[in-house]
Design an enzyme around this catalytic site. Structure first.
Site, mmCIF file in Angstrom:
data_model
loop_
_atom_site.group_PDB
_atom_site.id
_atom_site.type_symbol
_atom_site.label_atom_id
_atom_site.label_comp_id
_atom_site.label_asym_id
_atom_site.label_seq_id
_atom_site.Cartn_x
_atom_site.Cartn_y
_atom_site.Cartn_z
ATOM 1 N N HIS A 1 -43.252 -58.985 -66.674
ATOM 2 C CA HIS A 1 -42.868 -58.138 -65.546
ATOM 3 C C HIS A 1 -42.692 -56.747 -66.168
ATOM 4 O O HIS A 1 -41.662 -56.467 -66.772
ATOM 5 C CB HIS A 1 -41.573 -58.700 -64.946
ATOM 6 C CG HIS A 1 -40.839 -57.804 -64.013
ATOM 7 N ND1 HIS A 1 -40.687 -58.090 -62.671
ATOM 8 C CD2 HIS A 1 -40.190 -56.643 -64.208
ATOM 9 C CE1 HIS A 1 -39.969 -57.130 -62.093
ATOM 10 N NE2 HIS A 1 -39.656 -56.238 -63.003
ATOM 11 N N ASP B 1 -39.520 -62.865 -65.929
ATOM 12 C CA ASP B 1 -39.827 -62.190 -64.660
ATOM 13 C C ASP B 1 -38.587 -61.966 -63.799
ATOM 14 O O ASP B 1 -37.689 -62.797 -63.721
ATOM 15 C CB ASP B 1 -40.846 -62.979 -63.840
ATOM 16 C CG ASP B 1 -41.286 -62.188 -62.617
ATOM 17 O OD1 ASP B 1 -41.740 -61.043 -62.794
ATOM 18 O OD2 ASP B 1 -41.134 -62.680 -61.486
ATOM 19 N N LEU C 1 -39.784 -70.230 -56.323
ATOM 20 C CA LEU C 1 -39.415 -71.364 -55.465
ATOM 21 C C LEU C 1 -37.909 -71.448 -55.249
ATOM 22 O O LEU C 1 -37.448 -72.212 -54.402
ATOM 23 C CB LEU C 1 -39.951 -72.676 -56.045
ATOM 24 C CG LEU C 1 -41.478 -72.855 -56.016
ATOM 25 C CD1 LEU C 1 -41.877 -74.174 -56.670
ATOM 26 C CD2 LEU C 1 -42.029 -72.776 -54.594
ATOM 27 N N ARG C 2 -37.139 -70.671 -56.020
ATOM 28 C CA ARG C 2 -35.684 -70.483 -55.802
ATOM 29 C C ARG C 2 -34.817 -71.693 -56.095
ATOM 30 O O ARG C 2 -33.604 -71.603 -55.980
ATOM 31 C CB ARG C 2 -35.391 -70.013 -54.369
ATOM 32 C CG ARG C 2 -36.096 -68.734 -53.944
ATOM 33 C CD ARG C 2 -35.731 -67.556 -54.804
ATOM 34 N NE ARG C 2 -36.222 -66.291 -54.216
ATOM 35 C CZ ARG C 2 -36.442 -65.200 -54.925
ATOM 36 N NH1 ARG C 2 -36.237 -65.193 -56.235
ATOM 37 N NH2 ARG C 2 -36.866 -64.104 -54.340
ATOM 38 N N ASN D 1 -40.739 -55.176 -55.765
ATOM 39 C CA ASN D 1 -40.747 -54.651 -57.123
ATOM 40 C C ASN D 1 -41.866 -55.324 -57.900
ATOM 41 O O ASN D 1 -41.831 -56.533 -58.086
ATOM 42 C CB ASN D 1 -39.393 -54.930 -57.792
ATOM 43 C CG ASN D 1 -39.268 -54.196 -59.106
ATOM 44 O OD1 ASN D 1 -40.046 -53.290 -59.379
ATOM 45 N ND2 ASN D 1 -38.307 -54.587 -59.924
ATOM 46 N N ASP E 1 -46.674 -63.306 -55.840
ATOM 47 C CA ASP E 1 -45.280 -62.927 -56.112
ATOM 48 C C ASP E 1 -44.399 -63.307 -54.917
ATOM 49 O O ASP E 1 -43.500 -62.555 -54.514
ATOM 50 C CB ASP E 1 -45.161 -61.433 -56.435
ATOM 51 C CG ASP E 1 -43.790 -61.077 -57.031
ATOM 52 O OD1 ASP E 1 -43.016 -62.002 -57.350
ATOM 53 O OD2 ASP E 1 -43.499 -59.875 -57.167
ATOM 54 N N ASN F 1 -36.530 -67.474 -62.889
ATOM 55 C CA ASN F 1 -35.276 -66.770 -62.565
ATOM 56 C C ASN F 1 -34.507 -67.495 -61.461
ATOM 57 O O ASN F 1 -34.165 -66.931 -60.427
ATOM 58 C CB ASN F 1 -35.543 -65.299 -62.188
ATOM 59 C CG ASN F 1 -36.472 -65.132 -61.007
ATOM 60 O OD1 ASN F 1 -37.233 -66.037 -60.662
ATOM 61 N ND2 ASN F 1 -36.414 -63.981 -60.358
HETATM 62 ZN ZN LIG Z 1 -41.718 -59.603 -61.436
#
Ligand SMILES: [Zn+2]
Length: 450
Positions: free
Chosen positions: A183, A156, A67-68, A285, A312, A98
């Site tokens: 991940h 992740d 969701l950033r 990725n 993802d 992240n």
């Molecule tokens: Zn990942």
């Protein structure tokens, strides 16, 4: 408010239901499910007739979304991401840590939950970091993250840096019966690769990432889950060798589950060469792999080895993606394309039937994350996804609600879409392109939800 969804096919595999059933909603909960419920059970104006051909399902849960927010609001926010989620048919999303700052403490978790409550669209389940700052050194305070509302931990974007740290995380999370989401990627094998290692990358002059970079890390963590008794969830699985490792782990009774993203069961690395060579919207990725890997993902979805489909969803701004292939960030958006791809490629192709799809996108994500949902049994939250399996859909990124438009599926014509999304009894999305569906989106925000 009592509302009755009348008609349509109900698919609720957790309750053993696939047939013509009505659903009575009382406030934010499911009150009753039965054949031919009388209209008098609903309040005035509360009967919604579901047109023939539509399918009522327990709400879909996307367990892997970026969701950033906080920190990269130019790509996505909790509000725009959850708006994309409900338009894509998801009643809940789990969001990755992240962000900037990293979600490794209660303050960030609480911020995300506050933003989600303000948006009042999809439910949001934050996932905390395994390590402080995702630096791979010190374990984050997992008890604090848990208490603040995190439902799992992951680093992740990166793998958990060392076997020792992964061991400690699995030991710690098992005390709370939370999964550690991995991940899976060996960074020494990945190097500065940007595409699947194989003939296609060689031909395009791109540095490769072998499938083994993923499966070697999955194998490490499956062994550690076996040793500790912890629960491991393998994120965005892409390589056939990873699926083999997961299958073997499951056969030995290891608590391991796994997810596959729609792009990994739809595309191969051929898409890096055509129709648009070096299209950075084919860079993700793990990378798009070769046919053997893609076919293995399809086989795992069909035979039950794959537990969940997760997108993802990885929004990036146009300017960030509009660079040379090897310099572009990894990832594509997925929330608003997942259901059309899944219905078209898995259900209409004859690979799986709708109850299995509901397992992959609702029942199992709820079970793995231990969150509410996954069924429409009486007493369950009234989180409902209504599918229009025969709707003709053309993917148009200009209409995405996501703040980012980075998709390789723009212009694709697919069969199957979303008719409506209901969260806690509120209609948060109603697709105007579905004829005869008399549902109106709720206009006012409901009180904040937990
Ligand atoms: Zn990942």
């Amino acid at each position: 408010m009592k509302r009755l969804l009348k008609g349509g096919r109900l698919v609720d595999p957790a309750a053993g239901i696939d047939g013509d059933f009505d659903v009575l909603i009382d406030g934010d909960r499911i009150a009753r499910v039965d054949r031919d419920l009388p209209a008098t059970l609903a309040d005035d104006g509360g009967v919604v007739s579901i047109p023939r051909g539509l399918v009522v399902c327990p709400g879909f849960i996307d367990m892997h979304v970026h969701l950033r927010e906080p920190g990269q609001e130019h790509k996505e926010t909790v509000a725009t991401g959850t708006s994309a989620a409900v338009a894509g048919g998801f009643t809940a999303v789990a969001c990755m840590p992240n962000t900037s700052p990293v979600n490794d403490n209660a303050g960030v978790t609480e911020l995300i939950l506050r933003k989600a409550a303000e948006a009042a669209l999809a439910r949001v389940y934050p996932i905390g970091a395994v390590s402080r700052g995702q630096q791979g050194e010190q374990l984050a305070d997992i008890a604090e993250l848990r208490a603040a509302g995190c439902v799992a931990v992951t680093d992740d974007g990166h793998p958990v840096a060392t076997a020792l740290l992964a061991r400690r995380a699995l030991e710690y999370t098992s005390m709370f019966d939370m999964p550690m989401i991995e991940h899976c990627e060996d960074l020494s094998l990945k190097g500065d690769g940007c595409a699947h290692e194989g003939p296609r990358a060689a031909e395009l002059g791109l540095r490769g990432i072998p499938g083994t970079a993923e499966s070697i890390m999955a194998a490490r963590d499956i062994l550690l889950a076996e040793m500790t008794g912890g629960r491991l969830h393998v994120a965005h699985m892409s390589a056939w060798t990873t699926l083999e490792a997961v299958r073997q782990g499951k056969q030995r009774g290891v608590k391991v589950t796994c997810e596959v993203a729609p792009h990994h069961f739809t595309l191969t690395d051929d898409w890096l060469a055509s129709p648009v060579p070096y299209d950075t919207n084919t860079k993700m990725n793990p990378p798009l792999r070769e046919a053997r890997d893609r076919d293995a993902m399809l086989a795992g979805i069909a035979d039950g080895s794959v537990d969940a489909i997760a997108t993802d969803h990885a929004p990036h701004h146009y300017d960030e993606k509009h660079v040379e292939f090897d310099r572009a960030p990894f990832g594509i958006v997925g929330l608003e394309t997942a259901i059309p791809l899944t219905l078209d490629r898995l259900v209409h192709s004859g690979l799986i039937r709708l109850p299995r799809l509901v397992e992959l996108m609702s029942v199992n994500p709820a079970r793995i994350l231990h969150v509410p949902g996954g069924t429409l049994a009486a007493g369950a939250p009234a989180d409902i996804t209504i599918l229009a399996p025969d709707l003709a859909v053309t993917i148009d990124r200009a209409r995405f609600r996501s703040r980012s438009k980075n998709t390789p599926f723009h212009g694709w014509s697919l069969r199957g879409g979303v008719a409506a999304t209901i969260v806690g009894g509120r209609v948060v999305f109603a697709n105007r392109e579905v004829p005869a569906l008399a549902l109106e989106e709720a206009t006012s925000s409901s009180p904040a939800r937990a």
